[in-house]
Write a protein that holds these residues in place. Sequence first.
Motif, PDB file in Angstrom:
ATOM      1  N   ASN A  75       0.820  -1.456  -0.068  1.00 11.09           N
ATOM      2  CA  ASN A  75       0.522  -0.211   0.065  1.00 11.09           C
ATOM      3  C   ASN A  75       0.788   1.031  -0.202  1.00 11.09           C
ATOM      4  O   ASN A  75       1.719   1.515   0.598  1.00 11.09           O
ATOM      5  CB  ASN A  75      -0.620   0.140   1.158  1.00 11.09           C
ATOM      6  CG  ASN A  75      -1.652   1.723   1.060  1.00 11.09           C
ATOM      7  OD1 ASN A  75      -1.478   1.807   0.428  1.00 11.09           O
ATOM      8  ND2 ASN A  75      -2.934   1.047   2.170  1.00 11.09           N
ATOM      9  N   ASP A  76       1.026   1.901  -0.808  1.00 10.11           N
ATOM     10  CA  ASP A  76       1.759   3.473  -1.325  1.00 10.11           C
ATOM     11  C   ASP A  76       0.965   4.181  -1.246  1.00 10.11           C
ATOM     12  O   ASP A  76       1.277   5.660  -1.598  1.00 10.11           O
ATOM     13  CB  ASP A  76       2.412   3.041  -2.197  1.00 10.11           C
ATOM     14  CG  ASP A  76       4.048   1.898  -2.841  1.00 10.11           C
ATOM     15  OD1 ASP A  76       4.314   1.329  -1.230  1.00 10.11           O
ATOM     16  OD2 ASP A  76       3.672   1.540  -3.949  1.00 10.11           O
ATOM     17  N   LEU A  77       0.423   4.191  -0.746  1.00  6.63           N
ATOM     18  CA  LEU A  77      -1.546   5.332  -1.050  1.00  6.63           C
ATOM     19  C   LEU A  77      -0.450   6.740  -0.212  1.00  6.63           C
ATOM     20  O   LEU A  77      -0.990   7.462  -1.292  1.00  6.63           O
ATOM     21  CB  LEU A  77      -2.787   5.050  -0.855  1.00  6.63           C
ATOM     22  CG  LEU A  77      -3.475   6.563  -0.798  1.00  6.63           C
ATOM     23  CD1 LEU A  77      -3.928   6.611  -2.008  1.00  6.63           C
ATOM     24  CD2 LEU A  77      -4.562   6.102  -0.295  1.00  6.63           C
ATOM     25  N   TYR A  85       8.228   8.771  -7.035  1.00  2.34           N
ATOM     26  CA  TYR A  85       8.736   7.752  -7.446  1.00  2.34           C
ATOM     27  C   TYR A  85       8.025   6.843  -6.978  1.00  2.34           C
ATOM     28  O   TYR A  85       8.160   5.192  -7.688  1.00  2.34           O
ATOM     29  CB  TYR A  85       9.485   7.483  -7.531  1.00  2.34           C
ATOM     30  CG  TYR A  85      11.059   7.016  -6.204  1.00  2.34           C
ATOM     31  CD1 TYR A  85      10.936   8.220  -5.121  1.00  2.34           C
ATOM     32  CD2 TYR A  85      10.621   6.270  -5.677  1.00  2.34           C
ATOM     33  CE1 TYR A  85      11.171   7.730  -3.980  1.00  2.34           C
ATOM     34  CE2 TYR A  85      11.066   5.730  -4.137  1.00  2.34           C
ATOM     35  CZ  TYR A  85      11.246   6.559  -3.739  1.00  2.34           C
ATOM     36  OH  TYR A  85      11.431   7.018  -1.909  1.00  2.34           O
ATOM     37  N   HIS A  86       6.736   6.716  -6.487  1.00  2.00           N
ATOM     38  CA  HIS A  86       5.856   5.777  -6.150  1.00  2.00           C
ATOM     39  C   HIS A  86       4.557   6.286  -6.887  1.00  2.00           C
ATOM     40  O   HIS A  86       4.023   7.488  -6.559  1.00  2.00           O
ATOM     41  CB  HIS A  86       5.479   5.343  -4.282  1.00  2.00           C
ATOM     42  CG  HIS A  86       6.884   4.768  -4.086  1.00  2.00           C
ATOM     43  ND1 HIS A  86       7.826   4.975  -3.105  1.00  2.00           N
ATOM     44  CD2 HIS A  86       6.701   3.018  -3.961  1.00  2.00           C
ATOM     45  CE1 HIS A  86       8.635   4.162  -2.668  1.00  2.00           C
ATOM     46  NE2 HIS A  86       7.287   3.175  -3.574  1.00  2.00           N
ATOM     47  N   HIS A  87       4.257   5.482  -8.046  1.00  2.00           N
ATOM     48  CA  HIS A  87       2.662   5.531  -7.765  1.00  2.00           C
ATOM     49  C   HIS A  87       1.095   4.890  -6.976  1.00  2.00           C
ATOM     50  O   HIS A  87       1.733   3.629  -7.040  1.00  2.00           O
ATOM     51  CB  HIS A  87       2.397   5.582  -9.389  1.00  2.00           C
ATOM     52  CG  HIS A  87       3.573   5.776 -10.277  1.00  2.00           C
ATOM     53  ND1 HIS A  87       3.433   7.785  -9.955  1.00  2.00           N
ATOM     54  CD2 HIS A  87       4.409   6.149 -10.462  1.00  2.00           C
ATOM     55  CE1 HIS A  87       4.853   8.130 -10.755  1.00  2.00           C
ATOM     56  NE2 HIS A  87       5.339   7.092 -10.862  1.00  2.00           N
ATOM     57  N   THR A  88      -0.065   4.964  -7.551  1.00  7.86           N
ATOM     58  CA  THR A  88      -1.422   3.872  -6.765  1.00  7.86           C
ATOM     59  C   THR A  88      -1.124   3.166  -8.305  1.00  7.86           C
ATOM     60  O   THR A  88      -1.036   1.884  -8.058  1.00  7.86           O
ATOM     61  CB  THR A  88      -2.571   4.911  -6.810  1.00  7.86           C
ATOM     62  OG1 THR A  88      -3.092   5.328  -8.467  1.00  7.86           O
ATOM     63  CG2 THR A  88      -2.624   5.666  -5.656  1.00  7.86           C
ATOM     64  N   ILE A 208      17.069   4.924  -6.367  1.00  6.96           N
ATOM     65  CA  ILE A 208      16.192   3.545  -6.503  1.00  6.96           C
ATOM     66  C   ILE A 208      15.831   2.540  -7.281  1.00  6.96           C
ATOM     67  O   ILE A 208      16.668   2.164  -8.348  1.00  6.96           O
ATOM     68  CB  ILE A 208      14.780   4.718  -6.674  1.00  6.96           C
ATOM     69  CG1 ILE A 208      15.181   5.215  -8.458  1.00  6.96           C
ATOM     70  CG2 ILE A 208      14.535   5.938  -6.179  1.00  6.96           C
ATOM     71  CD1 ILE A 208      12.906   5.785  -8.881  1.00  6.96           C
ATOM     72  N   GLU A 209      15.099   1.630  -6.120  1.00  5.13           N
ATOM     73  CA  GLU A 209      14.893  -0.273  -7.403  1.00  5.13           C
ATOM     74  C   GLU A 209      14.262   0.882  -8.537  1.00  5.13           C
ATOM     75  O   GLU A 209      13.141   1.528  -8.506  1.00  5.13           O
ATOM     76  CB  GLU A 209      14.174  -0.645  -6.036  1.00  5.13           C
ATOM     77  CG  GLU A 209      13.956  -1.521  -7.184  1.00  5.13           C
ATOM     78  CD  GLU A 209      13.470  -2.642  -5.644  1.00  5.13           C
ATOM     79  OE1 GLU A 209      13.154  -3.172  -4.977  1.00  5.13           O
ATOM     80  OE2 GLU A 209      12.867  -3.747  -6.704  1.00  5.13           O
ATOM     81  N   VAL A 210      14.649  -0.269  -9.805  1.00  2.00           N
ATOM     82  CA  VAL A 210      13.931  -0.340 -10.604  1.00  2.00           C
ATOM     83  C   VAL A 210      13.337  -1.700 -11.028  1.00  2.00           C
ATOM     84  O   VAL A 210      12.308  -1.621 -11.308  1.00  2.00           O
ATOM     85  CB  VAL A 210      14.492  -0.001 -11.691  1.00  2.00           C
ATOM     86  CG1 VAL A 210      14.754   2.087 -12.006  1.00  2.00           C
ATOM     87  CG2 VAL A 210      16.023  -0.507 -12.227  1.00  2.00           C
ATOM     88  N   TRP A 211      14.210  -2.195 -10.528  1.00  7.32           N
ATOM     89  CA  TRP A 211      13.260  -3.787 -11.170  1.00  7.32           C
ATOM     90  C   TRP A 211      14.252  -5.056  -9.953  1.00  7.32           C
ATOM     91  O   TRP A 211      14.974  -4.919  -9.934  1.00  7.32           O
ATOM     92  CB  TRP A 211      14.532  -4.411 -12.578  1.00  7.32           C
ATOM     93  CG  TRP A 211      14.259  -5.530 -13.029  1.00  7.32           C
ATOM     94  CD1 TRP A 211      13.016  -5.887 -12.712  1.00  7.32           C
ATOM     95  CD2 TRP A 211      14.629  -5.756 -14.586  1.00  7.32           C
ATOM     96  NE1 TRP A 211      12.768  -6.418 -13.733  1.00  7.32           N
ATOM     97  CE2 TRP A 211      13.569  -6.884 -15.212  1.00  7.32           C
ATOM     98  CE3 TRP A 211      15.689  -5.264 -15.361  1.00  7.32           C
ATOM     99  CZ2 TRP A 211      13.968  -7.117 -16.517  1.00  7.32           C
ATOM    100  CZ3 TRP A 211      15.570  -5.537 -16.928  1.00  7.32           C
ATOM    101  CH2 TRP A 211      14.807  -6.604 -17.047  1.00  7.32           C
ATOM    102  N   ASN A 212      13.352  -6.037  -9.883  1.00  8.07           N
ATOM    103  CA  ASN A 212      12.769  -6.942  -8.884  1.00  8.07           C
ATOM    104  C   ASN A 212      13.118  -8.365  -9.198  1.00  8.07           C
ATOM    105  O   ASN A 212      11.994  -8.554 -10.173  1.00  8.07           O
ATOM    106  CB  ASN A 212      12.212  -6.726  -7.490  1.00  8.07           C
ATOM    107  CG  ASN A 212      12.363  -7.308  -6.353  1.00  8.07           C
ATOM    108  OD1 ASN A 212      13.049  -8.264  -6.824  1.00  8.07           O
ATOM    109  ND2 ASN A 212      11.452  -7.427  -5.967  1.00  8.07           N
ATOM    110  N   LEU A 213      14.321  -9.131 -10.072  1.00  8.23           N
ATOM    111  CA  LEU A 213      14.339 -10.202  -9.583  1.00  8.23           C
ATOM    112  C   LEU A 213      13.502 -11.414  -8.839  1.00  8.23           C
ATOM    113  O   LEU A 213      14.712 -10.920  -8.071  1.00  8.23           O
ATOM    114  CB  LEU A 213      15.277 -10.591 -10.477  1.00  8.23           C
ATOM    115  CG  LEU A 213      16.156  -9.462 -11.239  1.00  8.23           C
ATOM    116  CD1 LEU A 213      17.275 -10.240 -11.652  1.00  8.23           C
ATOM    117  CD2 LEU A 213      15.382  -9.219 -12.509  1.00  8.23           C
TER     118      LEU A 213
END
Length: 871
Positions: A75-77, A85-88, A208-213
Amino acid sequence: MMQSQEIRKQFLAFFENKKHTIVPSAPMVIKDDPTLMFTNAGMNQFKEFFLGNKKPKNSRVTDTQKCLRVSGKHNDLEEVGKDTYHHTMFEMLGNWSFGDYFKKEAIQWAWELLTEVFKVDKDMLYVTIFEGDEKEGLQRDTEAYDIWKEFISEDRILNGNKKDNFWEMGEQGPCGPCSEIHVDIRSAEEKAKVPGKDLVNKDHPEVIEVWNLVFIQFNRKADSSLEELPAQHIDTGMGFERLCMVLQNKKSNYDTDVFTPLIREIETITNSKYGKEEEIDIAIRVIADHVRAVSFAIADGQLPSNTGAGYVIRRILRRAIRYGFTFLNEKEPFIYKLVDTLENQMHEAFPELRSQKGIIENVIKEEEHSFLRTLDQGLQLLDNVIAGSKSKTISGKKAFELYDTYGFPIDLTALILSEKGFELDTESFDVELQKQKERSRKATKIETGDWHELIEDDEEEFVGYDMLQTKVKITRYRKVTSKKDGEMYQLVFNLTPFYPEGGGQVGDKGYLEAPNGDVTYILDTKKENNLIIHYTRNLPVNLNATFEAVVDLDSRNNTAANHTATHLLHQGLRTVLGTHVEQKGSLVKADYLRFDFSHYAKVTTDELKQVEEFVNARIREQLPLEENRNIPYQQALNEGAVALFGEKYGDTVRTIKFGESMELCGGTHVKNTADIWHFVITSESAVAAGVRRIEAISAEGAKQYFESQSEAYDKVLAVLKTKNDPIKVITSLQEENVALRKEIEALQKEKAKGLKQEIRNGLEDVNGVKFLAQKVDLDQAALKDMAFELGSEFKNLFALFASENNGKAMLTCYISKELVAEKELNAGQVVRELGKLIQGGGGGQPFFATAGGKNPGGIPEVLEKAKTYIL
Ligand code: ATP
Ligand code: MG
């Protein structure tokens, strides 16, 4: 500069080249998983492949998935708008391996794409690996470390803890260690001050993190223990907007071409400027972000509402409205105007925005209207609270009331209070909020046990289109406990005739019969992550037996009739009202059906009749069911089948055709439209802006409806004591009634004549005035006549009549015009004053006025006081 459209395409093309199949985004709103309201990661739609419940057709896929992180575990609201850099709602680019390749390829390809295709500078990149966790009994991921060091210098490979480097979708489900790729987009100057590796996973807006493997290899069970999965999978997710930021050399997602058109439009509409003042910037970012989330949700069929997923969407939209209201001074709806820009920009990747644009705009506009009204009311209420407050601190209880019953945002309350020199007691507000959360948590909490597997690796088959009864074996079961339903069991069979709730149609009911005759009732059937789940109150004694599974025939047949009727209704509406009609929701039960659809006006009685007649004509045509269970999706569309947006369709679909009506549908239907018997629309109403609802009945429901109508008719005949022509009897009764009323009036007049003499005798001469105050048993009209008659006779009359009728008191006052002028008397004032004595009020002209009141007990006092006016 590479455009965002191009970036999306290149990502997909890269993995397509590595033998991945490009698949469409699943709907953002999830309908068949009680643990998740919205897609929060690319992997959600593949969960069942990881768990081994279902076998994938392709072992390698890639896509861009619409995600929404506004509830549950992710929940990033509250961050959204405040950071960059966080969106809903955001797009997650991903590539997957279902038991195919593992860590080596995943890492190698991610690196290749970023550094060779997208040419990201290697010196900007850091990666993390899982450091292990003693409590969970998990080792450090040295395998990932060894692969990474082939590509990146070892001082850029960092250890990460369980929070950052062990990915989990929710409380339960597939999970595993992960390896993230971070970018450091700071200036060289900043980099010289603090090394990037110290800022990874530290919430720095430019590291910031862009990609998570994610290396999926475990299943988190109900008791929170981990279980090794039978196969190893790859699940990667890269934030599209963040990738665009990196490739377009920006410092904020909102400066990429994903957002700039929206931001320019907000600036124009609200006459504000982005990039000057932090508060305004936050508001603009909130609105740019939220309009996307809300539009995509509505396109997916999720309208804002008061419960569940609809409520979450409503809250997101309200957050945007409230930011516009407070910081951009927008007091009229304006967010809906942004849909046009959004559609222009996104319709290529997401065509639903174009096809659903009208309804998205309408719904947002209506929501804005009503919430702005709420804000207005809330402001007034808040003013009252302030005015009535003895201290400078307003209690949290009052603020909570505003928040809870009017949806008035608490931060707005606090802001307004502080502007007026008051303070909000936030502590007591939090206490109230906590209490409410606890209440709703208790009410909705569901405890789900682990599956007990009886027969392994057996895929459940649905045979309910052809059979309503068959032999089955239980393959797995578990216990679920909720406040609402208490303890229940969920059973899965090797094959099942029970239709699981879906496509608006309710789940089948019925029973299981054991060889010894024991019966276990199936209370409901639902689909969860592709498993068909049967709900029972108890477990059968011998779980390993072969059971006779029997679907409740009546209920299924009536449901099928209503389902087919729903298709015909849909077709009828499109024929009568136009092809803008699109299904927005439906409920198909045994006793009735409900159909929601887009249409901008009330459906007239005449149109409803036409639609009803259209459906009944199809029933009379006796159209046979033409069903195709396995037709490629595109071919079905080409043949004219109607598909619903926001539904998840496979590569091949099932089509249901009755004459010219053809829909993609998984539901159960009659074999011939004649089985529907008859169709009756019972109501038409509005559900939301531009969405209408029709309720209707058919088959048994229609039969019962006509039976009860006919029963009522028989009763009418009996009461009227007639055999065949009630209308004639009623008409003559009405005529008789009119005649009787006339007779009563005439009698009243007679009576008045008699009274008149009596009244005349009661006239007193007081100070040169003909005075009268009397209680008279006449109705209002007769009294008026009487007063005027006396008035024409005497030029110095003051008459006050009191009467009583049905427990109410009435006053009638007449004062000759001459007296009015001479003595400055006023009948209106007289009745107003005396009216108080009968607990009422009234008024009129200076020479004639009336009053009514609820206290006839006051009449004697009225009569006594009357004389005082002329003394
Ligand atoms: P963060 O720590 O930045 O919130 P996360 O650990 O929650 O990220 P994951 O769950 O691993 O992220 O999701 C995979 C990718 O999706 C992230 O690397 C990121 O690029 C992107 N992402 C995650 N959350 C959001 C969000 N709210 N808005 C935009 N992109 C996001
Ligand atoms: Mg996050």
